[in-house]
Enzyme design. Structure first.
Site, PDB file in Angstrom:
ATOM      1  N   HIS A   1       0.807  -1.218   0.000  1.00  0.00           N
ATOM      2  CA  HIS A   1       0.000   0.000   0.000  1.00  0.00           C
ATOM      3  C   HIS A   1       0.844   1.274   0.000  1.00  0.00           C
ATOM      4  O   HIS A   1       0.486   2.262   0.636  1.00  0.00           O
ATOM      5  CB  HIS A   1      -0.958   0.004   1.205  1.00  0.00           C
ATOM      6  CG  HIS A   1      -2.022  -1.040   1.109  1.00  0.00           C
ATOM      7  ND1 HIS A   1      -3.168  -0.852   0.383  1.00  0.00           N
ATOM      8  CD2 HIS A   1      -2.109  -2.293   1.620  1.00  0.00           C
ATOM      9  CE1 HIS A   1      -3.928  -1.949   0.456  1.00  0.00           C
ATOM     10  NE2 HIS A   1      -3.304  -2.837   1.193  1.00  0.00           N
TER      11      HIS A   1
ATOM     12  N   ASP B   1      -2.515  -9.472   9.633  1.00  0.00           N
ATOM     13  CA  ASP B   1      -1.690 -10.262   8.691  1.00  0.00           C
ATOM     14  C   ASP B   1      -0.288 -10.497   9.239  1.00  0.00           C
ATOM     15  O   ASP B   1       0.296 -11.569   9.048  1.00  0.00           O
ATOM     16  CB  ASP B   1      -1.552  -9.535   7.339  1.00  0.00           C
ATOM     17  CG  ASP B   1      -2.826  -8.923   6.814  1.00  0.00           C
ATOM     18  OD1 ASP B   1      -3.542  -8.283   7.606  1.00  0.00           O
ATOM     19  OD2 ASP B   1      -3.092  -9.051   5.606  1.00  0.00           O
TER      20      ASP B   1
ATOM     21  N   ASP C   1      -1.131  -4.957   5.909  1.00  0.00           N
ATOM     22  CA  ASP C   1      -2.121  -5.831   5.289  1.00  0.00           C
ATOM     23  C   ASP C   1      -1.768  -6.116   3.836  1.00  0.00           C
ATOM     24  O   ASP C   1      -1.102  -5.324   3.168  1.00  0.00           O
ATOM     25  CB  ASP C   1      -3.515  -5.211   5.370  1.00  0.00           C
ATOM     26  CG  ASP C   1      -3.536  -3.777   4.880  1.00  0.00           C
ATOM     27  OD1 ASP C   1      -2.782  -2.957   5.435  1.00  0.00           O
ATOM     28  OD2 ASP C   1      -4.280  -3.477   3.926  1.00  0.00           O
ATOM     29  N   GLU C   2      -2.221  -7.274   3.372  1.00  0.00           N
ATOM     30  CA  GLU C   2      -2.222  -7.619   1.958  1.00  0.00           C
ATOM     31  C   GLU C   2      -0.847  -7.544   1.296  1.00  0.00           C
ATOM     32  O   GLU C   2      -0.720  -7.042   0.177  1.00  0.00           O
ATOM     33  CB  GLU C   2      -3.215  -6.722   1.199  1.00  0.00           C
ATOM     34  CG  GLU C   2      -4.635  -6.806   1.747  1.00  0.00           C
ATOM     35  CD  GLU C   2      -5.621  -5.956   0.964  1.00  0.00           C
ATOM     36  OE1 GLU C   2      -6.648  -6.494   0.554  1.00  0.00           O
ATOM     37  OE2 GLU C   2      -5.364  -4.748   0.777  1.00  0.00           O
ATOM     38  N   VAL C   3       0.177  -8.027   1.974  1.00  0.00           N
ATOM     39  CA  VAL C   3       1.482  -8.078   1.324  1.00  0.00           C
ATOM     40  C   VAL C   3       1.444  -9.136   0.220  1.00  0.00           C
ATOM     41  O   VAL C   3       1.025 -10.265   0.450  1.00  0.00           O
ATOM     42  CB  VAL C   3       2.584  -8.408   2.353  1.00  0.00           C
ATOM     43  CG1 VAL C   3       3.934  -8.564   1.652  1.00  0.00           C
ATOM     44  CG2 VAL C   3       2.659  -7.304   3.402  1.00  0.00           C
TER      45      VAL C   3
END
Lengths: 559, 559
Positions: free
Chosen positions: B271, B386, B335-337
């Site tokens: 991000h 995460d 988040d969301e790596v």
């Protein structure tokens, strides 16, 4: 055409290097890649022998918007790269308006309310790139208004300079469908007149031409009717939440001057509980509970359609209200009639026994009686599809049906020979997806989940499954907001830019230059329209992160 | 307590004949049924030896709102029936404020930013019905602010008279959870400072105490960082869409004076594509396509966590930003790596080979390095779940985890001994249900469909499935808006009143007077809070037709 076609680049695909952000897409358009400046001395001149006042006003609004919009083009840098072409670009000083008809010009307002069968919104717009006069011609002042609206969308502002990037431009345009509406429910929650006017402005920017006004319902009766003043006095939420007859005339005039016909819906016999606050004698199952046994939503109550006094009252009410509207259309609604309400109503049962009529026969007589006064005023009645598909009625084929329950139903209605306005809940209901609003219902979702995205709306095919004969009965469509969970607070964001998506469906019919339109090409143009709306004070929601809006199609699924 | 309990009517159920519309519901409350007028000479007096300026300001705001709210009570007639009691009612002339602690009063702002473990928001409010002084006492000025907020909610206006209907009243109140936040994403679309301030006002009215500010993301970097000015100069959407350091201080001060801590999230290593606009050397898979192979949404790009220069840069950035915020908390997100992004990045693979670290080992070192500078500033780091559940990290248990993927995950996180902030997408994501925003996707719905109704939010149990020990690790929750399809245009309607629902969950813990709260009793109170917000200029959406709002529970499912 004054410009030789050789100067123009035919658009195939329609929207190429520079997004040509006209919304709705014109039926026929050619454009180039040259930059054209708008001269600070730019003016719009009229060749009309006599220019109606509302056309003069429309010209003034366009003139003002050209310099006030201040929209930076939706590219990285918002136009900084465009400015390199400014020094070599010509300046446009004049847009000349002319009528192609030799008869005396009627006002926009008069043209807007003529029956849709003969209404004419076509126009031709030519903008040379060399600085010579642009021309806008049309057979009617209404067409000129549509052309002005298109002209307004050509321009961007960078560093005080107003300019266009797709010149020269030739547009020949007219709507695919004559009825293109937005539906407003002002009964579940009230919308002050300024909110309606702001919405009319935005409607006109995307060439919507009908405000389908569901003005009253079971929850409130905010419409002043001078013949029955008690209706709003008792039935409105408050004295401040009433559309006076003067307000109504103001709205009709404001709309008409913007090319919009105001079509009233007085939904009968259901959706009229609020009449019971002043006339309980006319309402069956008035406030009966549990409401779910008697109505689709609270509070319960329907007009006593089998009772002669109530029929007379309703006929007088319809006649009185209809007479106040200029439109050639008037809707008596007719959705969601609850049978149990009448079964449980002693009065209705007694009246049915007295007349010897079945329920559907009584409903039919009620309908024909109200429609007779509408027709007597030279108007065409509209009903909800229920009155044709769910009840055994004898409505003539000149009646128009609003298909709302399912897009599938248009086939059934046109098969029976009725004309159709598309308003399918599975494509167009703007309130879907906001969750259930009934209380004590933790997991309640919208009955018409999911949310109708602009893409879903855009994918609607007005002619799906129809034969050529059936297709000829489609007069257009309209996109409604039901206001159980809406009010002035969220009117703009829930309606815009999604209603613009429907506007393009019914203006273009899904084609431009004969090629099918699609969501991929449409998105950059819709971004542009949305940003322009925001510049003009409409709180239209962003469709994507600004990063995406500045990079056409970079955020597509497979980009 | 100055009022003998015998004068009070214990509330069981809590909200009876007259809706006692305090939101969030106080932990302990007793009230009567008497009407009390607010004297035109009413004033709030302070017993504090020295009243901090921000408490004086808060008092002035309350004083003004009492007479400016002008809220008609949500009953048919909007208070007309209440007025019959006015002639016999007493008038309240004074509310007296006092601190229960003998130490010198600190400002609200100072109390708002102390670590949540020792923050004190409790207060006691007593309002007699006989016109004698009302009293508000608290151990801190922050508690006094909370009590003033409650006091403001007691009053309605009918025909210029301000009055309350549930007197006498005794409230003993304090939050069940110390962290009660609203999350704002200002990167997908930008929100000007006035929109944030307006939101802070509304937050304070429902006793939310944390603005969790997801300030930058892959799409834009609108945060001025004086040590790295290029980040916003290159990474913001435009120079006008930047929070200057002065803006940030303004927001922090404005929030703190309203009892709100501003917790910044600098989401790393994912991000952060927008950093690539000024520092492409730090970003792996920068703008790689197709984006869906490299990121959860476009554009692709993640910080090169295995590259020493990028680690150093990130540490310096976090240190620089964190130092500008007063909060004792700072989030590095996580988040969301996307693994493929790093797998495909030659630089990252070379650096991993060079160091001999696995990917998770490198991620862990990256995390510990950024957290070290946060801890060095005396702050507690926050991460997304995460970083605990999906990667093999060695974060100490003092780290706080934001649970966002699923409410089910709180169990896993607390089992491992980490403290939790609830932010589950299945209950709290305000943007769910608005349809997919990715282009070229006709049928795309929200990934987190359906829309989260206020009822769904309200039904959240912060302690579900947790043991007592695990439950002790829950520090609160926060309700976020992600702004892919949001901007200033729809901020109010998408957030309010739904965020108020979460506010009550975490203030009350689901109980008032020891009895479980429920949506049926809550709805009339939430209507009241929503109407009050509208009176104060917040465009909160209607939850139901006004007909329902004026008739408590008449529109419940089985009414």
């Amino acid at each position: 055409m004054r410009l030789p076609i050789g100067l123009l680049v035919a658009l195939q695909p329609l929207f190429f290097r520079n997004v040509l952000a006209i919304w709705p897409a014109p039926r026929n358009i050619s454009s180039g890649e040259q930059t054209l400046l708008l001269s600070p001395e730019f003016s719009i001149v009229s060749d009309l022998p006599s220019t109606p006042q509302d056309l003069e006003d429309a010209v003034a609004r366009t003139q003002a918007r050209l310099f006030a919009d201040g929209l930076g083009r939706l590219v990285v840098g918002r136009g900084a790269n465009d400015s390199v072409a400014f020094s070599s670009a010509e300046s446009l000083c004049t847009l000349r308006l002319a009528l192609t008809s030799s008869s005396a010009a009627k006002s926009i307002a008069d043209e807007a309310v003529v029956p849709f069968e003969v209404r004419n919104e076509s126009y031709a717009l030519m903008v040379p790139a060399n600085g010579s006069e642009a021309t806008l011609t049309a057979p009617t002042t209404l067409g000129l208004l549509r052309g002005l609206t298109t002209f307004e969308q050509l321009w961007y502002t960078y560093s005080e300079q107003v300019y266009a990037v797709n010149m020269p431009l030739v547009v020949h345009d007219s709507p695919a469908y004559p009825h293109r509406g937005f539906g407003l429910d002002s009964a579940r929650n009230f919308f002050p007149v300024p909110d309606i006017k702001r919405t009319l402005d935005a409607m006109s920017w995307v060439k919507l031409n009908a405000l389908y006004w569901h003005v009253v319902d079971s929850q409130s009766f905010p419409l002043e009717v001078s013949a029955f003043p008690e209706l709003s006095q008792q039935g409105a939420y408050s004295a401040m939440q009433v559309y006076s007859e003067a307000d109504v005339q103001d709205i009709i005039s404001y709309a008409a001057a913007r090319g919009i016909d105001v079509v009233l819906e007085l939904d009968t016999p259901g959706h009229e509980t609020a009449i019971g606050l002043s006339h309980p004698e006319h309402v069956a199952c008035y406030l009966s509970t549990p409401w779910a046994d008697f109505a689709s939503e609270p509070p319960a109550g329907q007009l006593r359609l089998a009772t002669p006094a109530t029929v007379n009252f309703t006929v007088a009410l319809v006649a009185s209200v209809s007479a106040k509207f200029r439109s050639a259309l008037f809707s008596t609604g007719g959705d969601e009639v609850n049978a149990n309400c009448y079964t449980q109503d002693t009065q209705t049962q007694a009246d049915l026994a007295q007349s010897g009529l079945s329920f559907d026969e009584a409903l039919n007589e009620f309908l024909l009686a109200t429609h007779a006064v509408i027709r007597a005023q030279g108007k065409t009645p509209i009903v909800k599809e229920d009155m044709i598909l769910n009840h055994n009625t004898t409505l003539p084929n000149t009646t128009i049906a609003v298909v709302w329950i399912s897009s599938q139903d248009a086939k059934n209605v046109t098969e029976r020979g009725y004309r159709v306005i598309h308003q399918p809940s599975d494509y167009f209901y703007l309130d879907c997806g906001g969750g259930g609003w009934v209380g004590d219902d933790i997991l309640g979702n919208s009955w018409c989940d999911p949310f109708k995205t602009w893409q879903r709306i855009y994918s609607f095919d007005p002619l799906a499954n129809l034969t050529a004969e059936e297709a000829s009965l489609v007069i257009g469509g309209q996109i409604p907001i039901w206001s159980e969970q809406s009010g002035p607070e969220n009117l703009d964001p829930i309606v815009w830019p999604r209603a613009a998506s429907a506007a393009e469906v019914f203006w273009s019919g899904g084609y431009s230059n004969g090629a099918a339109l699609n969501v991929t090409d449409a998105l950059p143009r819709l971004h542009d329209m949305r940003f322009r709306m925001v510049q003009r004070g409409i709180k239209a929601i962003p469709l994507q992160p600004e990063w995406c809006a500045l990079r056409p199609n970079a955020c597509d699924l497979n980009s």
